[in-house]
Motif scaffolding. Structure first.
Motif, PDB file in Angstrom:
ATOM      1  N   ALA A 190       0.777  -1.241   0.028  1.00 15.38           N
ATOM      2  CA  ALA A 190      -0.009   0.053   0.080  1.00 15.38           C
ATOM      3  C   ALA A 190       0.878   1.391   0.082  1.00 15.38           C
ATOM      4  O   ALA A 190       0.567   2.219  -0.692  1.00 15.38           O
ATOM      5  N   TYR A 191       1.798   1.186   0.758  1.00 12.45           N
ATOM      6  CA  TYR A 191       2.720   2.400   0.731  1.00 12.45           C
ATOM      7  C   TYR A 191       3.494   2.681  -0.364  1.00 12.45           C
ATOM      8  O   TYR A 191       3.554   3.756  -1.021  1.00 12.45           O
ATOM      9  N   LEU A 192       3.935   1.392  -1.112  1.00 13.20           N
ATOM     10  CA  LEU A 192       4.516   1.747  -2.555  1.00 13.20           C
ATOM     11  C   LEU A 192       3.647   2.345  -3.334  1.00 13.20           C
ATOM     12  O   LEU A 192       3.881   3.002  -4.481  1.00 13.20           O
ATOM     13  N   ARG A 193       2.244   1.915  -3.456  1.00 11.27           N
ATOM     14  CA  ARG A 193       1.275   2.437  -4.415  1.00 11.27           C
ATOM     15  C   ARG A 193       1.153   3.807  -4.125  1.00 11.27           C
ATOM     16  O   ARG A 193       0.892   4.647  -4.958  1.00 11.27           O
ATOM     17  N   TRP A 194       1.181   4.310  -3.075  1.00  9.74           N
ATOM     18  CA  TRP A 194       1.094   5.640  -2.805  1.00  9.74           C
ATOM     19  C   TRP A 194       2.203   6.508  -2.861  1.00  9.74           C
ATOM     20  O   TRP A 194       2.289   7.729  -3.351  1.00  9.74           O
ATOM     21  N   CYS A 195       3.419   5.854  -2.826  1.00  9.31           N
ATOM     22  CA  CYS A 195       4.886   6.657  -3.281  1.00  9.31           C
ATOM     23  C   CYS A 195       4.573   6.887  -5.009  1.00  9.31           C
ATOM     24  O   CYS A 195       4.837   7.859  -5.487  1.00  9.31           O
ATOM     25  N   GLU A 196       4.028   5.830  -5.665  1.00  8.07           N
ATOM     26  CA  GLU A 196       3.881   5.936  -7.071  1.00  8.07           C
ATOM     27  C   GLU A 196       3.053   7.132  -7.622  1.00  8.07           C
ATOM     28  O   GLU A 196       3.426   7.912  -8.314  1.00  8.07           O
ATOM     29  N   GLY A 197       2.020   7.103  -6.624  1.00  4.97           N
ATOM     30  CA  GLY A 197       1.124   8.240  -6.933  1.00  4.97           C
ATOM     31  C   GLY A 197       1.438   9.544  -6.541  1.00  4.97           C
ATOM     32  O   GLY A 197       1.268  10.566  -7.329  1.00  4.97           O
TER      33      GLY A 197
ATOM     34  N   LYS B  23       4.570  10.561  -6.265  1.00  6.04           N
ATOM     35  CA  LYS B  23       5.944  10.560  -6.820  1.00  6.04           C
ATOM     36  C   LYS B  23       7.009  11.004  -6.067  1.00  6.04           C
ATOM     37  O   LYS B  23       7.859  11.977  -6.155  1.00  6.04           O
ATOM     38  N   GLN B  24       6.773  10.039  -5.001  1.00  7.88           N
ATOM     39  CA  GLN B  24       7.785  10.331  -3.933  1.00  7.88           C
ATOM     40  C   GLN B  24       8.762   8.878  -3.746  1.00  7.88           C
ATOM     41  O   GLN B  24       8.188   7.706  -3.943  1.00  7.88           O
ATOM     42  N   ARG B  25      10.006   8.939  -3.480  1.00  2.00           N
ATOM     43  CA  ARG B  25      10.783   7.628  -3.594  1.00  2.00           C
ATOM     44  C   ARG B  25      10.288   6.763  -2.310  1.00  2.00           C
ATOM     45  O   ARG B  25      10.000   7.592  -1.147  1.00  2.00           O
ATOM     46  N   PRO B  26      10.550   5.551  -2.237  1.00  2.00           N
ATOM     47  CA  PRO B  26      10.158   5.014  -0.989  1.00  2.00           C
ATOM     48  C   PRO B  26      11.350   4.989  -0.096  1.00  2.00           C
ATOM     49  O   PRO B  26      12.514   4.732  -0.495  1.00  2.00           O
ATOM     50  N   VAL B  27      11.029   5.174   1.191  1.00  2.00           N
ATOM     51  CA  VAL B  27      12.000   4.990   2.185  1.00  2.00           C
ATOM     52  C   VAL B  27      11.465   4.071   3.271  1.00  2.00           C
ATOM     53  O   VAL B  27      10.453   4.667   4.042  1.00  2.00           O
ATOM     54  N   VAL B  28      11.983   3.106   3.409  1.00  2.00           N
ATOM     55  CA  VAL B  28      11.513   2.031   4.466  1.00  2.00           C
ATOM     56  C   VAL B  28      12.505   1.705   5.809  1.00  2.00           C
ATOM     57  O   VAL B  28      13.442   1.615   5.491  1.00  2.00           O
TER      58      VAL B  28
END
Length: 589
Positions: free
Chosen positions: A183-190, A192-197
């Protein structure tokens, strides 16, 4: 990487000496036969062995290597330009960085793998975050489970990015912004933010496949000494008598696999060697996979004086080739002493440590009865009991903080809530230090159990101690009148519930004749009255600044917020008020 192309056959003894160097690969067959590959920091060792044997070779680098090669750190102005272009780092952070932090980031930026060996409280968190944002692409930060939320808060404080805290499924709550990494990765894609886990060390084991699929560009390993283990595979004897090897599902194996998919790696720790020199190999291999030898035994034969044991196996408790190891480490490890870090710190520096509910211990007994008595006295008394109860839930995390600071020779003062919690915390600190084989005086002193004369004698003994020391007390007993300015770290396990008390308690450490810089750390439990009180103090401090002309309180406001965007904190606090019911009135003016 050095590549030596031999122009003549090397004697067997020369090749044997070169093969024994951890991380060096001798190609004996195929197209590359007669060539030797060595990491940057081992090239000079290969060259010296070839010269001893009078073996001619062509080197794939210019000039001659007379020692570990030196790569110049990246200039701070160049780093700032990169961050500014990506617009992810908050602008005030650049001036906030100390000289040694700038040096550490510049050192790591020039290498695909590096280590920051800085004392506890030196600001390695900020260094790792800044380093990770120098390259585009996903970021994974691995830390202790108890520090995951703190790291997420710091990412939000120093950057414009929203991180994801990787939790076991059973710990995910409705209040969390994202229910899963997907869910977080889908949000990042929308967005336009790089994922930070941000993941815990054990969390990497359970979510390894998902993290590998993320293909992170930058991976940071906080508290890298936790990867000191070397057992990554197990032998399994088959029915036909042959032996196969299988990867173990443990922390060190999972961390090593994650490190190998990343393009950039950074390890941070205050204690790279906690027991034996052999502890180093696992950490070194994380930052530079294969550069120190794919076999831990090769490394230990060279640097840990490995010898066959009388009953099989190997004894690896010794040390060997120290000078050579230090030369190689100088190339990949940025070291800063405690004296150096504190020389660059201001007189007072504040920070907040957030604890997730699952990172807290059970509350102490007796608070339900106290709450019933406090209800007859008024809202302020109930709030004070609630704060003390929350402080009792931080004991496990505070003990870890104290142990880390003492390992660096620091003097620590802790303000907690009740006499019983004082005693329990002091007992746990002594047990933890004994387990770590660390010796330092620990004083436990509260108002109810010690007279003013006894407290003054304790204060004098604490102030006279030159090395590490710990003083555990209640804010009620120690929060006014006493001078404790010879302190490195002041931990507020129980938050004061108004700005005046905060100012008084901080004043114990920042006084005329202050001997050293002090770090003031507020420990805040997520989802408890701590957050509500922090919000109350944040709202009141501007008035104190205006009336008293106290610009110092601005730092407390930002540190309690844990991030630069205070409107965001206010929204979060207001969203929780309904869950507190009648307690909400305690925060009214």
């Amino acid at each position: 990487m050095y590549r030596f192309s031999l122009t003549e056959a090397a004697p067997p003894e020369v090749l044997a000496a070169i093969v024994a160097i951890p991380g060096v690969n001798v190609a004996r067959y195929g197209r590359l036969r007669g060539s030797i590959e060595a990491p940057w920091h081992a090239g000079w060792l290969v060259e010296s062995e070839l010269r001893k044997g009078n073996v001619a070779a062509r080197v794939a680098v210019e000039g001659e290597s007379k020692g570990p090669p030196s790569i110049e750190p990246v200039e701070w102005s160049t780093l700032v330009a990169l961050w500014t272009e990506r617009n992810e780092v908050r602008e005030w952070v650049y001036a906030f960085c100390t000289p040694y932090q700038r040096s550490g980031v510049g050192f790591a930026a020039a290498r695909p793998g590096a280590h920051l060996w800085h004392p506890a409280g030196a600001g390695k968190t900020l260094e790792l975050i800044l380093w990770a944002l120098l390259a585009s692409g996903p970021v994974v930060i691995v830390t202790k489970a108890s520090a995951r939320l703190q790291w997420a808060k710091q990412v939000e404080r120093f950057t414009t990015l929203l991180p994801f805290v990787l939790r076991p499924e059973g710990e995910v709550r409705k209040k969390h912004r994202w229910a899963s990494l997907a869910a977080y990765l889908r949000w990042c894609e929308g967005a336009k933010q790089r994922p930070v886990v941000v993941a815990g060390w054990q969390g990497v084991v359970g979510h390894l496949d998902a993290l590998l699929a993320l293909r992170p560009v930058s991976v940071g390993f906080d508290e890298a000494h936790l990867a000191k283990g070397t057992k990554r595979r197990e032998a399994v004897v088959q029915s036909d008598g042959t032996t196969t090897y299988h990867d173990l599902k443990n922390v060190v194996t999972s961390a090593a696999k994650l490190a190998r998919v990343a393009r950039r790696r950074l390890c941070t720790t205050a204690t790279p060697v906690k027991d034996r020199q052999r502890d180093l190999w696992g950490q070194l291999d994380l930052a530079e996979p294969g550069a120190w030898g794919f076999s831990s035994l090769v490394w230990m034969k060279r640097y840990a004086a490995a010898t066959p044991g009388p009953f099989g196996g190997w004894i690896t408790t010794g040390e060997s080739n120290q000078a050579e190891l230090l030369q190689r480490l100088a190339f990949v490890a940025h070291r800063v002493s405690y004296a150096e870090t504190h020389r660059h710190l201001p007189a007072k520096r504040r920070e907040s440590r957030y604890l997730a509910p699952e990172e807290c211990n059970a509350e102490s007994r007796g608070f339900n009865a106290e709450l019933k008595r406090a209800a007859k006295l008024g809202p302020s008394h109930i709030m004070e009991v609630q704060l003390a109860r929350t402080a009792s839930m931080k004991r496990r995390a505070v003990v870890e903080m104290i142990a880390d600071a003492v390992a660096e020779g620091q003097k620590v003062v802790v303000f907690t809530g009740r006499v019983a919690d004082c005693e329990a915390l002091g007992k746990d600190v002594r047990v933890a230090l004994a387990k770590a084989k660390t010796s330092c005086p620990v004083w436990v002193s509260s108002g109810a159990s010690h007279t003013q004369e006894a407290r003054e004698a304790t204060r004098c003994a604490y102030m006279a101690t030159e090395g590490a020391a710990v003083l555990v007390g209640t804010a009620q007993a120690w929060g006014t009148s006493y001078d404790l300015q010879d302190t490195d770290l002041a931990i507020f396990a129980m938050l004061p519930w108004n700005g005046g008390d905060l100012h008084q308690q901080e004043g114990r450490f920042c006084r005329l004749g202050q001997a050293r810089p002090v770090i003031i750390r507020y420990v805040i439990c997520e989802g408890t009255i701590d957050e509500l009180v922090a919000g109350r103090i944040i709202s009141k401090l501007p008035a104190m600044e205006a009336v008293a002309g106290d610009t110092e309180t601005a730092g407390a406001r930002d540190a309690l917020a844990g991030m630069e965007d205070r409107d965001k904190v206010a929204d979060s606090i207001l969203a929780r008020l309904s869950a507190w019911g009648d307690n909400a009135e305690f925060l009214e003016d």
